[in-house]
Every structure is written in C-alpha cells, then in structure tokens.
Design a protein around this motif. Structure first.
Motif, PDB file in Angstrom:
ATOM      1  N   LEU A 125      33.477  -4.263  68.652  1.00  0.00           N
ATOM      2  CA  LEU A 125      32.297  -4.916  69.230  1.00  0.00           C
ATOM      3  C   LEU A 125      32.676  -5.733  70.462  1.00  0.00           C
ATOM      4  CD1 LEU A 125      30.241  -6.039  66.104  1.00  0.00           C
ATOM      5  CD2 LEU A 125      30.256  -3.868  67.337  1.00  0.00           C
ATOM      6  N   LEU A 166      24.995  -3.099  71.826  1.00  0.00           N
ATOM      7  CA  LEU A 166      25.096  -4.132  70.788  1.00  0.00           C
ATOM      8  C   LEU A 166      23.750  -4.360  70.110  1.00  0.00           C
ATOM      9  CD1 LEU A 166      27.396  -6.771  72.549  1.00  0.00           C
ATOM     10  CD2 LEU A 166      28.004  -5.306  70.617  1.00  0.00           C
ATOM     11  N   THR A 201      24.670  -2.402  64.301  1.00  0.00           N
ATOM     12  CA  THR A 201      25.506  -3.460  64.881  1.00  0.00           C
ATOM     13  C   THR A 201      24.824  -4.819  64.730  1.00  0.00           C
ATOM     14  OG1 THR A 201      26.441  -1.924  66.478  1.00  0.00           O
ATOM     15  CG2 THR A 201      26.623  -4.263  66.993  1.00  0.00           C
ATOM     16  N   TYR A 215      24.972  -6.135  61.222  1.00  0.00           N
ATOM     17  CA  TYR A 215      26.337  -6.546  60.878  1.00  0.00           C
ATOM     18  C   TYR A 215      26.643  -7.940  61.441  1.00  0.00           C
ATOM     19  CZ  TYR A 215      31.434  -6.732  60.969  1.00  0.00           C
ATOM     20  OH  TYR A 215      32.730  -7.128  60.822  1.00  0.00           O
TER      21      TYR A 215
END
Length: 420
Positions: free
Chosen positions: A250, A263, A268, A271
């Motif tokens: 990331l 992103l 993502t 998370y």
C-alpha cells in the motif's frame, strides 16, 4: 496515405497530421489552441469524460467526485493489473487508454476534416526489461488504438523518433546519444548520424527504464511526505505480541502518481479502516485519518502536483530551505525539506536512470568519449540532478537541449513519411 503521428506520453500527449504529400501539420489538442494535451482523464459520471486541462477543471468543480486518472501508460506492462472499477463497471487498461486515444483522434479528425485510420505510435525503448512484459505492453497499446478506431498501427521507439527529428537538419557524420527523459520513462538511443538513408546498423545501442519524472516525485513522497499519511503507522491486533507496520504494497501505491487512486478500491479501503482500530497511539491514528481524507476526496493529483512544484522550486533555488505545505479540511502538512537531503534521497532514482543509459555503451562496445553530442529531450531533462550527472559523464559542451516536448512527435512524423 495520410497518417497521424501520436506521442502518447505518461504526462503529455501530442499529435501531428501527415498528409498524402508528406506535409507535417501539428494539431492543436486543447481548446486554447495548445498542441500539448496533458494525459489526464476524469469521469464524474457514467458516459462523461474530460481530458487534459478540462479534466482538472471538472475534477475541482465536482469536488473530486468521480474517477481521475493520470500516468495510465505505467500500467501497460503490469500483467497483474486487470483494470479498475469505473462507475460500477470494470474497465481494462486497454479500454481506459482507448478512451483517451479516441478523443485524440476525434479532435484531430475535426481539425483536419479527414477520417484518418493510420497511425504511427511512439513507444518507449523498453516498456519493461522483461521481454514478455514489454510485448504485453505493446499488445495492449495496439488493442487500445484499435478500440479507438485506428486500423493500421505502426510502432516506433520514442528515442529513435527523437533522433530522426534531431537528424533532419544534420549535414555531418557523428555519433549522438538521444536521451529522452519523460514523466514515466527514460529512453536512450545511441546512433550514427550521417547524410543519406539509414539502416538498422546505424542504431548502435537502445535502452530504457520505466523510471523518470514520476519516479522522482514518488521518491519525494516516500522519503518526505508519506509519513503524514501513515507510512510509519504501527498497530497491534488484540492478543497479538507483534507490532505491525503499514503494508509495503500500500505504501508503494501511495508513492506512485499512477497507483495512488487505487487506494480507494473497496478491499483496500476496508483493510485500512480495520487496521486503524488497532493503532498503538493517537498520533498514528490521526495520520491515517489524513490518508482517508486524501483517498476519499481523491487528492492524489493535487498532492503530487504540489510535490512536482517542490521539485521545480528546489532545483531552481538549491541553496534555500524549502517548506512543503499542503492544507485541506482534515489534512495539514508543514514539512521542511533541506535541498541537500532532498538530493541525497533522490539520488537512488537518478542512479537507476544512469545505469540504463550506460547499457547502450555495453551494447555498442563504444565508450562515453566516442559520443560527439548528447541530445536531451523530454520534460524531465530539465531536472538539475539529471543534468549534473550528464555533465560529469560527457562534459557540458556536448549537451544539447532539443525540442524538449516536440522532438518525439516530430520524429514519428518523419518516420511516417519514410513509410510511403
């Protein structure tokens, strides 16, 4: 037969029209008559697309709601990049690029009052050092051009095109290094210039690397700015003994002008929201909040635009301390950057570029001293560290800045003329 010559760049794109008689005409691509269209796409809603300057204007007007794309060229050699979701529909990289190429063709057809379906497309010397990835990138680019309405598609390496443009007024025999520093790639062609026709034997060395202006900006984000968005974030899951850190994958996305927009993808996003719950302190949590604002408000383009301005300012005033400032509701960055430290941190990127440059001499078995001139083209050729390295290698007297933005499309046009 009439052709278009298209320099589809990571940062900027240009197009020339070559008519049946061989006359070359640059095509204005912006509403203000500019021949340079920034390689930017913005879509606020299904079926609506904006390009270049207008993409930025609409992005601001819509408060970032929608999808904003830049540096699309960087995704071409990535086999694991299957595409991204746009208004609840998965779009492949070929489809995204075709949207941009189709608009280029539409604007050019409107200007020329012709339906031109033959194109000479520039391509980096190497999309990738891996041959399969390099071929994948070219295949994807061909498919994108076909989707955009082109029927005959011919590729020409961009540094070779710059060499052809540089050579059109040449009257003497000499060895020239064409060094094309763009936004996404640094490309190098070592070639023998002379009068008369050319053959493959005149190309003495060809090399390139997907490291250029974007990589410099990405390294700036990594070393100086990313900490404000949680790159040093630490967390500990319940009943766990280990302190965990911000995921490297990331971080790589955060530090890439092309990838930062991803992103925002659901998996993502969820998370990041999950790990924030286990932050080891409030300061780490605050920094991740700044990242959420960056992503949610789609501020990737403006933050990297400020980073690019910092690069220009530090290069222009290398003796002054630089204060990087970025303020937005939910984000407050005030970061001092020492020019000395900046150049030290960025040197790793420059080293990769210079290593690729030196490959052409290994291929040709020539030495640096054999080069008569170094032709510098592309926007990143103006970066001080690059110029300093080249000056040390070749001597300042051999460096020539040539058609920084127009040499590639000019050479592609010369290549198109030679096809008939």
């Amino acid at each position: 037969m009439a052709h278009y010559a298209i320099d589809f760049g990571t940062s900027n794109s240009l197009l020339n029209y070559i008519c049946d008689s061989g006359t070359i005409t640059p095509v204005p691509l912006e509403k203000d008559g500019s021949f340079i269209l920034r390689s930017l796409l913005f879509t606020p809603s299904k079926g609506k697309w904006f390009y270049g300057k207008e993409a930025i204007e609409q992005y601001v007007e819509n408060d970032g709601e929608g999808r904003f794309f830049r540096s699309l060229k960087k995704f071409l050699p990535e086999a694991n990049y299957s595409g991204t979701e746009v208004h609840n529909r998965k779009m492949k990289i070929t489809e995204l690029i075709s949207v941009f190429l189709r608009e280029l063709k539409h604007r050019a057809d409107s200007f020329t009052q012709c339906e031109v379906d033959k194109v000479v497309l520039g391509r980096p010397a190497m999309y990738s050092r891996d041959k399969k990835s390099d071929q994948l990138a070219e295949d994807r680019m061909r498919q994108a051009a076909e989707l955009a309405g082109f029927k005959e598609i011919i590729f020409c390496p961009e540094p070779l095109a710059a060499g052809l443009d540089f050579d059109k007024d040449n009257k003497e025999e000499k060895i020239v290094l064409i060094a094309d520093f763009g936004g996404g790639t640094s490309d190098f062609t070592l070639m023998k210039l002379h009068s008369g026709t050319y053959s493959q034997d005149d190309i003495l060395g060809l090399s390139g690397v997907f490291v250029a202006g974007d990589a410099i900006d990405g390294e700036t984000m990594n070393k100086f700015i990313s900490k404000h968005f949680g790159s040093d974030f630490e967390y500990q899951v319940p009943f766990g003994n280990n302190i965990l850190k911000f995921p490297k994958l990331l971080l790589n996305k955060l530090c890439s002008p092309a990838h930062i927009t991803h992103l925002r993808e659901k998996e993502t996003w969820e998370y990041l929201k999950e790990i924030q719950k286990f932050s080891i302190d409030e300061e780490s949590k605050r920094k991740l909040d700044q990242l959420f604002t960056l992503v949610e408000c789609q501020l990737g383009f403006p933050i990297f635009n400020e980073i690019e301005q910092a690069k220009i300012s530090i290069s222009t005033n290398p003796n002054d301390q630089y204060i990087f400032q970025y303020k937005y509701p939910g984000i407050n960055i005030n970061q001092e950057i020492s020019p000395t430290e900046y150049y030290q941190k960025i040197q790793v990127v420059i080293d990769k570029i210079i290593a690729s440059l030196k490959d052409v001499f290994e291929q040709s078995k020539l030495s640096i001293e054999d080069v008569d001139q170094v032709c510098l083209t592309g926007g990143s050729a103006q970066f001080k560290l690059i110029q300093d390295e080249l000056s040390q290698l070749f001597g300042q007297e051999k460096l020539i800045k040539y058609n920084i933005y127009n040499s590639v499309v000019g050479g592609l046009s010369e290549y198109a003329i030679k096809l008939d």
